[in-house]
Design a protein around this motif. Sequence first.
Motif, PDB file in Angstrom:
ATOM      1  N   GLU A 259      -7.480  -2.071   1.377  1.00  0.00           N
ATOM      2  CA  GLU A 259      -8.006  -2.269   2.725  1.00  0.00           C
ATOM      3  C   GLU A 259      -9.501  -2.584   2.724  1.00  0.00           C
ATOM      4  O   GLU A 259     -10.015  -3.189   3.666  1.00  0.00           O
ATOM      5  N   LEU A 260     -10.188  -2.181   1.671  1.00  0.00           N
ATOM      6  CA  LEU A 260     -11.629  -2.424   1.595  1.00  0.00           C
ATOM      7  C   LEU A 260     -11.971  -3.848   1.172  1.00  0.00           C
ATOM      8  O   LEU A 260     -13.102  -4.299   1.380  1.00  0.00           O
TER       9      LEU A 260
ATOM     10  N   LEU B 131      -9.081   6.339   5.141  1.00  0.00           N
ATOM     11  CA  LEU B 131      -8.530   6.436   3.795  1.00  0.00           C
ATOM     12  C   LEU B 131      -7.960   7.828   3.559  1.00  0.00           C
ATOM     13  O   LEU B 131      -8.568   8.831   3.962  1.00  0.00           O
TER      14      LEU B 131
ATOM     15  N   ILE C 187     -13.672   6.510  -4.645  1.00  0.00           N
ATOM     16  CA  ILE C 187     -12.517   5.863  -4.024  1.00  0.00           C
ATOM     17  C   ILE C 187     -11.699   5.184  -5.117  1.00  0.00           C
ATOM     18  O   ILE C 187     -12.181   4.262  -5.789  1.00  0.00           O
TER      19      ILE C 187
ATOM     20  N   VAL D  92      -9.345   2.640  -6.084  1.00  0.00           N
ATOM     21  CA  VAL D  92      -8.998   1.403  -5.388  1.00  0.00           C
ATOM     22  C   VAL D  92      -7.841   0.646  -6.030  1.00  0.00           C
ATOM     23  O   VAL D  92      -7.761   0.526  -7.245  1.00  0.00           O
TER      24      VAL D  92
ATOM     25  N   SER E  99       0.832  -1.204   0.000  1.00  0.00           N
ATOM     26  CA  SER E  99       0.000   0.000   0.000  1.00  0.00           C
ATOM     27  C   SER E  99       0.867   1.255   0.000  1.00  0.00           C
ATOM     28  O   SER E  99       0.374   2.344   0.232  1.00  0.00           O
TER      29      SER E  99
ATOM     30  N   ASP F 214      -7.574   4.003  -1.880  1.00  0.00           N
ATOM     31  CA  ASP F 214      -7.321   2.761  -1.141  1.00  0.00           C
ATOM     32  C   ASP F 214      -6.308   1.931  -1.929  1.00  0.00           C
ATOM     33  O   ASP F 214      -6.632   0.882  -2.477  1.00  0.00           O
TER      34      ASP F 214
END
Length: 210
Positions: free
Chosen positions: A161-162, A78, A131, A133, A42, A157
Motif C-alpha cells: 500500500e505504501l 497498517l 515496516i 514491506v 495483500s 505492509d
Amino acid sequence: MVRRRGAAVAAVLLAVLAGCGTEPSAGGGQSGAPLADKPSSSKVNVATAEMVAAKKASKVEACQPGSASDGGLPSIELPCLGGGEAADLASFEGPLVINLFQGFCAPCKEEMPALQSFYETYGDQVPVIGIDVMDTVPGVALEEAISRGVTFPMYADPGGELQGGPLTARAVPATYVLSSSGKVELLQMGGMKSAAQVKELVEKKLGITL
C-alpha cells in the motif's frame, strides 16, 4: 552449456537472496534487494498464532497509533506485525525514523542491531518504527528482528500500500525520516552499520543535534 547456464542462474538467485541489489545508496551503505512494484495480493496473515506467541515472549514493544491528525505520512492503516493495534501512519509525528525491511533481506538483518542501538540511545528524541514491506512470509521477518534484539514497534505492509507514495521501497532496506514539520525524506537506501552512522545521517537530514 546447460550446466553453465544453471550455475549462472543460481548465482543470480543467491545474489538476490543475499540482498545484493543495484539501487544507489544515499549514505554510503550497501545496496538493498530490489523489489517488484506491488504484489498481487495483500491477503497475508501478519499475526498468526505462532507470531503472536513469539512476540509476546519477546521485548518488542506494542504498536500504538500517534496522536496527530496529519503528521505528514500518508493516511494508510497498517496492521501491527505479530499482532496488536493497527495504526494510521498519518497519526505519527516527527521526528521519526521509518525502516522498511523484509525477513529474507541480508542487509536488513545486518543493520537491525544498529537501528536498535540508535533507538535505545536516542529513541526518546527520535523514535523508530519498522515496516515489513511486501513480504509473503512475515513470520520470518518477526523472527529475525526478535533474534537481533529489536524492541521498537513494527508494522506490516504485505500488499504494498505504501508503493507510489513518499515511503516507496524500490529496494530494501530503505530508511526514511519524518521531520517535525511533516516532511518525509529518504535517509538511507541500503544497510547501515552502526548507531553512530544512523545518528550522523539523522542529524544531517533533520538538521538537529542529538
